[in-house]
Design an enzyme around this catalytic site. Structure first.
Site, short mmCIF file in Angstrom:
data_model
loop_
_atom_site.label_atom_id
_atom_site.label_comp_id
_atom_site.label_asym_id
_atom_site.label_seq_id
_atom_site.Cartn_x
_atom_site.Cartn_y
_atom_site.Cartn_z
N GLU A 1 6.95 -4.41 8.82
CA GLU A 1 6.95 -4.36 7.35
C GLU A 1 5.82 -5.19 6.77
O GLU A 1 5.62 -6.34 7.19
CB GLU A 1 8.31 -4.88 6.83
CG GLU A 1 8.89 -4.05 5.75
CD GLU A 1 9.17 -2.60 6.17
OE1 GLU A 1 8.41 -1.71 5.75
OE2 GLU A 1 10.16 -2.37 6.89
N HIS A 2 5.08 -4.59 5.84
CA HIS A 2 3.90 -5.23 5.23
C HIS A 2 2.83 -5.50 6.29
O HIS A 2 1.97 -6.35 6.10
CB HIS A 2 4.26 -6.52 4.48
CG HIS A 2 4.99 -6.24 3.19
ND1 HIS A 2 4.37 -6.21 1.96
CD2 HIS A 2 6.30 -5.95 2.95
CE1 HIS A 2 5.27 -5.93 1.02
NE2 HIS A 2 6.44 -5.77 1.60
N THR A 3 2.89 -4.78 7.38
CA THR A 3 1.84 -4.85 8.40
C THR A 3 0.79 -3.77 8.16
O THR A 3 -0.34 -3.91 8.62
CB THR A 3 2.44 -4.66 9.80
OG1 THR A 3 3.34 -3.54 9.75
CG2 THR A 3 3.21 -5.90 10.25
N SER B 1 11.14 7.70 1.36
CA SER B 1 9.93 8.53 1.27
C SER B 1 10.17 9.98 0.89
O SER B 1 9.68 10.91 1.54
CB SER B 1 9.10 8.44 2.56
OG SER B 1 7.75 8.65 2.21
N GLU C 1 -1.32 11.61 -2.72
CA GLU C 1 -0.51 10.54 -3.33
C GLU C 1 -1.41 9.43 -3.89
O GLU C 1 -1.18 8.91 -4.98
CB GLU C 1 0.49 9.98 -2.31
CG GLU C 1 1.44 8.97 -2.91
CD GLU C 1 2.80 8.93 -2.25
OE1 GLU C 1 3.13 9.83 -1.44
OE2 GLU C 1 3.57 8.00 -2.57
N ASP D 1 3.96 6.82 5.84
CA ASP D 1 5.00 7.76 5.42
C ASP D 1 4.63 9.19 5.81
O ASP D 1 5.43 9.93 6.38
CB ASP D 1 5.20 7.72 3.90
CG ASP D 1 5.67 6.36 3.43
OD1 ASP D 1 5.92 5.49 4.28
OD2 ASP D 1 5.79 6.18 2.20
P1 ADP Z 1 10.32 7.35 -2.42
O1 ADP Z 1 9.16 8.00 -1.75
O2 ADP Z 1 10.70 6.05 -1.80
O3 ADP Z 1 11.51 8.24 -2.56
P2 ADP Z 1 8.46 7.31 -4.60
O4 ADP Z 1 8.46 6.61 -5.91
O5 ADP Z 1 7.33 7.08 -3.68
O6 ADP Z 1 9.85 6.97 -3.90
O7 ADP Z 1 8.53 8.88 -4.84
C1 ADP Z 1 9.52 9.41 -5.66
C2 ADP Z 1 8.91 10.44 -6.59
O8 ADP Z 1 8.51 11.60 -5.84
C3 ADP Z 1 9.90 10.98 -7.59
O9 ADP Z 1 9.97 10.15 -8.73
C4 ADP Z 1 9.31 12.35 -7.93
O10 ADP Z 1 8.24 12.21 -8.82
C5 ADP Z 1 8.74 12.77 -6.59
N1 ADP Z 1 9.72 13.59 -5.83
C6 ADP Z 1 10.26 13.32 -4.63
N2 ADP Z 1 11.10 14.30 -4.23
C7 ADP Z 1 11.10 15.22 -5.22
C8 ADP Z 1 11.78 16.48 -5.42
N3 ADP Z 1 12.65 16.96 -4.52
N4 ADP Z 1 11.53 17.14 -6.56
C9 ADP Z 1 10.67 16.66 -7.46
N5 ADP Z 1 10.02 15.50 -7.33
C10 ADP Z 1 10.22 14.78 -6.24
MG MG Z 2 7.20 7.19 -1.60
#
Ligand code: ADP
Ligand code: MG
Length: 388
Positions: free
Chosen positions: A38-40, A131, A165, A177
């Site tokens: 983590e954080h690596t 993710s 991203e 990820d």
């Molecule tokens: P994590 O990756 O930890 O879940 P993130 O903030 O990196 O959190 O990514 C979440 C964002 O990705 C959501 O707010 C949305 O914008 C987008 N997202 C992820 N899955 C979906 C989905 N099934 N439909 C629409 N948007 C999604």
């Molecule tokens: Mg994410």
């Protein structure tokens, strides 16, 4: 209906309802969890994530008008965009930026991306650190590559999804990820060297060993997570500079004490100690897994947690409570996973003890008046793929 079939059925139903007709195919990509490291990543070090059995599914078909329509069950309204919006980061915002970002990254790399209609359903919880963002990127990428017959081998997908991203959505993430959700395999974890981007599948067959990983969503509100992340990153960069190395990965475990003695600030010393010892724990975990000694990684997981709590100072009471309760209930090891200040904890448990450990964590939460945690047991699953 199994959960996996259900999410695919929801994507298909969404496609039929939004666009009429049948999708040309369905593509899926999983969430991921980081076993250790983590954080690596931004210190050019090592991480060891694995793909989860929770998936995002895209039902899709080519659109002859050369534009893109995308619907997700998370939102009522479909979003539409054409080449002009896709070519300019920022023009599509909100969740659809993750889709437009993939189109952008493909086009920027010179690929002729076909217009498409896409319908998205997901079992990956959004924003919990599992993710969902890489899952949606990878599933959309798999769909567009195949619909367009693009010449793009899968080993180049992680970099493309990361660019989507970083440069279109504007979220500064490493390549962990996307690598995990694209290259993960059932029964394996993915050992990733964040400097060279070399990846190696490491046997991690929890099911065969009668084990499971319990993923506990702390449901802790993310407190100042962005600012704290930036501060940790800066502190690591400053320390590397002070020590005359390109990144903290270059401080060997055997040289740690000497390196710490050269830093005059106690907080910086703690940050460096976390990163250097965490890299070593990843390497030690990989060695044990190669030797088939899965249970023996437990103490390394727990030591990683103590390091994040005491040296990197990125845990919160809900997270520490979940780790302590899981260990007290018999987990072989437990640690926070993800950037910190909330998110998830993972615990290595005997498969038949998972429910009891989950109940113990829930009871500890109730005692302290915390919002009830979410718990699920997982085994390492496969990466992005076409379903049918
Ligand atoms: P994590 O990756 O930890 O879940 P993130 O903030 O990196 O959190 O990514 C979440 C964002 O990705 C959501 O707010 C949305 O914008 C987008 N997202 C992820 N899955 C979906 C989905 N099934 N439909 C629409 N948007 C999604
Ligand atoms: Mg994410």
């Amino acid at each position: 209906m199994s959960a996996a079939a259900d999410v695919a059925a929801r994507a298909t139903a969404g496609f039929r309802q939004r666009y009429g007709g049948e999708p040309a195919g369905r593509w899926a990509a999983p969430g991921r969890v980081n076993l250790i490291g983590e954080h690596t990543d931004y210190n050019d070090g090592f991480v060891l994530p694995f793909a989860l059995p929770l998936r995002t599914v895209v039902a899709a078909a080519v659109a002859d008008d050369g534009r893109w329509s995308v619907w997700s069950e998370l939102d009522d309204e479909p979003v539409e965009f054409g080449p002009a919006e896709a070519d300019e980061p920022g023009r599509v915002d909100g969740w659809a930026a993750y889709v437009a970002g993939v189109v952008w990254a493909l086009r920027a790399a010179g690929h002729a991306v076909p217009g498409a209609r896409l319908a998205i359903a997901s079992d990956v919880p959004v924003g919990s650190g599992l993710s969902s963002s890489a899952a949606i990127e990878a599933a959309v990428l798999a769909a567009l590559v195949e619909l367009g017959g693009l010449d793009l081998p899968a080993d180049r997908w992680p970099r493309l999804a990361q660019r989507a991203e970083n440069d279109y959505v504007g979220a500064p993430t490493g390549i962990m990820d996307q690598s995990a959700v694209i290259r993960g395999r059932p029964g394996h974890a993915l050992f990733l060297d964040c400097r060279t981007e070399a990846v190696e599948l490491i046997p991690f067959d929890l099911g065969a060993a009668g084990l499971a990983v319990l993923v506990i969503d702390s449901h802790a509100p993310h407190r100042h997570a962005d600012g704290e992340y930036a501060a940790r990153r800066k502190s690591c960069e400053r320390a590397a500079k002070a020590l005359g190395v390109a990144a903290l990965r270059d401080v060997a475990t055997g040289d740690l004490e000497a390196a710490l003695a050269r830093l005059d600030d106690a907080e910086t010393r703690r940050r460096v100690r976390h990163v250097v010892t965490e890299d070593q724990r990843v390497l030690d975990t990989v060695e044990l897994l190669r030797a088939g000694r899965i249970r023996d990684i437990g103490p390394l997981l727990t030591a990683s947690h103590a390091s994040m709590r005491d040296d990197f100072e990125i845990t919160v009471p809900e997270i520490d409570t979940a780790v302590e309760a899981a260990l007290a209930a018999g987990a072989y090891g437990a640690r926070m996973t993800g950037g910190g200040f909330g998110g998830c904890v993972l615990a290595l448990v005997d498969a038949d003890a998972a429910d009891a450990v989950a109940a113990a964590v829930a009871a500890a939460y109730a005692d302290r008046g915390f919002t009830a945690p979410g718990t699920r047991t997982v085994l390492p699953a496969g990466g992005a793929t076409r379903l049918d």
